[in-house]
Design a protein around this motif. Structure first.
Motif, PDB file in Angstrom:
ATOM      1  N   ALA A 133      34.531  19.928  94.153  1.00  0.00           N
ATOM      2  CA  ALA A 133      34.750  18.699  93.383  1.00  0.00           C
ATOM      3  C   ALA A 133      35.718  17.756  94.109  1.00  0.00           C
ATOM      4  O   ALA A 133      36.937  17.853  93.945  1.00  0.00           O
ATOM      5  CB  ALA A 133      35.304  19.040  91.989  1.00  0.00           C
ATOM      6  N   PRO A 134      35.182  16.840  94.908  1.00  0.00           N
ATOM      7  CA  PRO A 134      36.042  15.854  95.561  1.00  0.00           C
ATOM      8  C   PRO A 134      36.644  14.888  94.544  1.00  0.00           C
ATOM      9  O   PRO A 134      36.072  14.670  93.473  1.00  0.00           O
ATOM     10  CB  PRO A 134      35.083  15.121  96.505  1.00  0.00           C
ATOM     11  N   VAL A 135      37.793  14.301  94.915  1.00  0.00           N
ATOM     12  CA  VAL A 135      38.401  13.267  94.067  1.00  0.00           C
ATOM     13  C   VAL A 135      38.341  11.926  94.798  1.00  0.00           C
ATOM     14  O   VAL A 135      38.690  11.831  95.976  1.00  0.00           O
ATOM     15  CB  VAL A 135      39.851  13.626  93.661  1.00  0.00           C
ATOM     16  N   PHE A 136      37.867  10.905  94.045  1.00  0.00           N
ATOM     17  CA  PHE A 136      37.763   9.545  94.582  1.00  0.00           C
ATOM     18  C   PHE A 136      38.763   8.638  93.871  1.00  0.00           C
ATOM     19  O   PHE A 136      38.990   8.770  92.661  1.00  0.00           O
ATOM     20  CB  PHE A 136      36.358   8.979  94.362  1.00  0.00           C
ATOM     21  N   ARG A 137      39.321   7.679  94.612  1.00  0.00           N
ATOM     22  CA  ARG A 137      40.139   6.616  94.020  1.00  0.00           C
ATOM     23  C   ARG A 137      39.234   5.407  93.806  1.00  0.00           C
ATOM     24  O   ARG A 137      38.478   5.018  94.709  1.00  0.00           O
ATOM     25  CB  ARG A 137      41.285   6.230  94.956  1.00  0.00           C
ATOM     26  N   VAL A 138      39.301   4.847  92.582  1.00  0.00           N
ATOM     27  CA  VAL A 138      38.563   3.605  92.283  1.00  0.00           C
ATOM     28  C   VAL A 138      39.548   2.601  91.691  1.00  0.00           C
ATOM     29  O   VAL A 138      40.714   2.938  91.434  1.00  0.00           O
ATOM     30  CB  VAL A 138      37.393   3.872  91.300  1.00  0.00           C
ATOM     31  N   ALA A 139      39.088   1.361  91.453  1.00  0.00           N
ATOM     32  CA  ALA A 139      40.026   0.308  91.030  1.00  0.00           C
ATOM     33  C   ALA A 139      40.576   0.567  89.632  1.00  0.00           C
ATOM     34  O   ALA A 139      41.771   0.454  89.383  1.00  0.00           O
ATOM     35  CB  ALA A 139      39.331  -1.061  91.076  1.00  0.00           C
ATOM     36  N   ASP A 140      39.694   0.921  88.702  1.00  0.00           N
ATOM     37  CA  ASP A 140      40.109   1.061  87.308  1.00  0.00           C
ATOM     38  C   ASP A 140      39.024   1.822  86.546  1.00  0.00           C
ATOM     39  O   ASP A 140      38.047   2.276  87.157  1.00  0.00           O
ATOM     40  CB  ASP A 140      40.362  -0.322  86.683  1.00  0.00           C
ATOM     41  N   VAL A 141      39.170   1.927  85.237  1.00  0.00           N
ATOM     42  CA  VAL A 141      38.202   2.746  84.491  1.00  0.00           C
ATOM     43  C   VAL A 141      36.804   2.120  84.477  1.00  0.00           C
ATOM     44  O   VAL A 141      35.803   2.838  84.393  1.00  0.00           O
ATOM     45  CB  VAL A 141      38.681   3.055  83.053  1.00  0.00           C
ATOM     46  N   SER A 223      38.471  18.304  98.287  1.00  0.00           N
ATOM     47  CA  SER A 223      38.673  19.199  97.138  1.00  0.00           C
ATOM     48  C   SER A 223      39.716  18.578  96.219  1.00  0.00           C
ATOM     49  O   SER A 223      40.865  18.388  96.612  1.00  0.00           O
ATOM     50  CB  SER A 223      39.174  20.574  97.583  1.00  0.00           C
ATOM     51  N   GLY A 224      39.300  18.255  94.990  1.00  0.00           N
ATOM     52  CA  GLY A 224      40.212  17.617  94.037  1.00  0.00           C
ATOM     53  C   GLY A 224      40.700  18.567  92.958  1.00  0.00           C
ATOM     54  O   GLY A 224      41.211  18.122  91.922  1.00  0.00           O
ATOM     55  N   ASN A 225      40.520  19.892  93.188  1.00  0.00           N
ATOM     56  CA  ASN A 225      41.028  20.948  92.298  1.00  0.00           C
ATOM     57  C   ASN A 225      40.255  21.116  90.995  1.00  0.00           C
ATOM     58  O   ASN A 225      40.597  21.993  90.221  1.00  0.00           O
ATOM     59  CB  ASN A 225      42.528  20.793  92.012  1.00  0.00           C
TER      60      ASN A 225
END
Ligand code: HMG
Ligand code: NDP
Length: 406
Positions: A133-141, A223-225
């Protein structure tokens, strides 16, 4: 490569000419291993020669270890043979168990013998899938929702990118989790007979490259844990990881009394008050007595990744008296991560452990050998649960360990 001795190689490290991890480039793997052992021994002025008494060519461990100095040996015992009625494994099997805990093999062996008296244990794999499960950063919800929709719309493209990296792996699904401007995508793969953590990681890396190329999301970590690997985590207990596998048995009351020196009602009460209520009060993820014991011992014996005992112990044991007064007992392991190819299964002694179960290498069809290994471990866990619950019921736990474990 020119022939050299361990002492000569060690001298070159002492002189600052070579680094400790470079020795295999200058000597055979066994010589490099011996040289490092010499260097480590002199820092403590101790004799560690016993670490060099291993039963395989160090070169065979090339993909499994760096900076090798030898091998530790864990005694290997067997429980059984135990009669298993599984989907992938059936018949009478010895269970290989590597442990240093005295009384453990005796306990699982007793459980196996009681399972046999009751006609054997039933085991089934109920779910499979290794996750990353990778973690991505996005602008907002709003952007998070857009990314989740994009993934849903482009699942075929993601599948093609991921599956291009493997001959065996298949992307099953992608489950999104949003936390503010963080998006976690839990990729789940059928990894067949491989435990699959390398396979799933490499495949997910390619899928992430596509997501970054086609959307505004930035990959923060592959890997986003939420995977969740090698940490106690409710997501694995609920959703499963690797194999979800259950085993059960109904044992006639007379057998419980004669062989386990207690009663079905006593075992059911101990299970409720200890494994269910006690575990709930403790905030435990393990609603069982010692499933980790069977999992760890069989993991070591068969070349599994020992750190994944953490998830392997995510198990619930149930015990109840039947209307006839007999004992029904089950164990369900939610996240048992096992393989019969790759990783530590390649090492000769671990491969021999798999041979004892008859599950070495790829299954026919692919995936059935890893299923069979999961069923065998579930039966070992069931045997261990029965025997320990019974020992608590008959108040034999401390005497057993005084007799066998000291
Ligand atoms: C020790 C026993 C089995 C004696 O149990 P017993 O019933 O007095 O022994 P028995 O001499 O009548 O033999 C019964 C069967 O046990 C097996 N057995 C018996 N002895 C041996 C031996 N030397 N080697 C191999 N197998 C042995 C064997 O299968 C034998 O049947 P047979 O084959 O003779 O028809 C029993 O008291 C027992 O199982 N105690 C429980 C011990 C246990 O489960 N320990 C697990 C580790 S505890 C732990 O790590 C976790 C913990 C406890 O902290 C978790 C928690 O909080 O709950
Ligand atoms: N990378 C990571 O983040 C982590 C890695 N690990 C380590 O990963 C290793 C396990 O990864 P894993 O991917 O299982 O193993 P490997 O990396 O050893 O790869 C096994 C490969 O075997 C091939 N294969 C051959 N026959 C079969 C078959 N019947 N079923 C499935 N695959 C088959 C597959 O190739 P193909 O793909 O071409 O089909 C598969 O990728 C362990 O050493 C573990 O310690 C552990 C945790 C995290």
């Amino acid at each position: 490569m020119t022939e050299t001795t361990a002492e000569a190689l060690a001298d070159r490290v002492r002189a600052g000419e070579l680094r400790l991890h470079e020795l295999e480039e200058h000597a055979a793997a066994d010589v490099a291993t011996a040289a490092r052992r010499l260097l480590v021994a002199e820092t403590v002025d101790a004799d560690v020669d016993v670490l060099g008494e291993y039963a395989f060519d160090a070169a065979a461990a090339d993909a499994n270890i760096e900076n090798m100095i030898g091998a530790v040996q864990v005694p290997l015992g067997v429980a059984g043979p135990v009669a298993v009625d599984g989907d992938a494994l059936s018949g009478d099997r010895y269970l290989p168990l590597a442990t240093t805990e005295g009384a453990l093999v005796a306990s699982i062996n007793r459980g196996c013998s009681v399972l046999n008296d009751a006609g054997g244990a039933t085991a089934r794999v109920t779910k499979r899938g290794m996750t990353r499960a990778p973690v991505f950063r996005v602008a907002d919800v709003a952007a998070a929702t857009a990314l989740v929709e994009w993934v849903d719309d482009n699942i075929s493209e993601l599948r093609a990118a991921a599956e291009a990296t493997t001959n065996h792996g298949e992307l099953v699904d992608v489950t999104p989790y949003v936390v503010g401007n963080n998006v976690y995508l839990r990729f789940r793969y059928d990894t067949k007979d491989a435990m699959g953590m390398n396979m799933a990681t490499i495949a997910t890396g390619e899928a992430c490259a596509l997501i970054e190329a086609e959307t505004d999301a930035s990959l923060v970590a592959l890997s986003g844990n939420l995977c969740s690997d090698k940490k106690p985590a409710a997501v694995n207990a609920v959703e499963g990881r690797g194999r979800s596998v259950s085993a059960d048995v109904t044992i006639p009351r007379e057998i419980v009394e004669e062989r386990l020196h207690t009663t079905p009602a006593a075992i059911a009460e101990i299970n409720t008050r200890k494994n269910l209520v006690g575990s709930a009060k403790a905030g435990s993820l393990g609603f069982n007595a010692h499933v980790a014991n069977a999992v760890a011992a069989m993991f070591l014996a068969t070349g599994q990744d020992e750190a994944q005992v953490v998830e392997g112990a995510n198990a619930i044991t149930t015990a109840e008296t039947t209307p006839e007064g007999d004992l029904y007992c089950s164990v369900s392991l939610a996240s048992l991560e096992v393989g019969t190819v790759g990783g530590g299964t390649r090492l000769p002694t671990q491969a021999a452990g798999l041979e004892i179960l008859g599950v070495r290498g790829g299954g026919d069809p692919a995936g059935t050998n890893a299923d069979a290994l999961a069923e065998a471990i579930a039966v070992g866990a069931l045997a261990g649960e029965l025997s320990l619950l019974a020992a608590l019921g008959s108040r034999h736990l401390s005497s057993a360990h005084a007799d066998l474990g000291r």
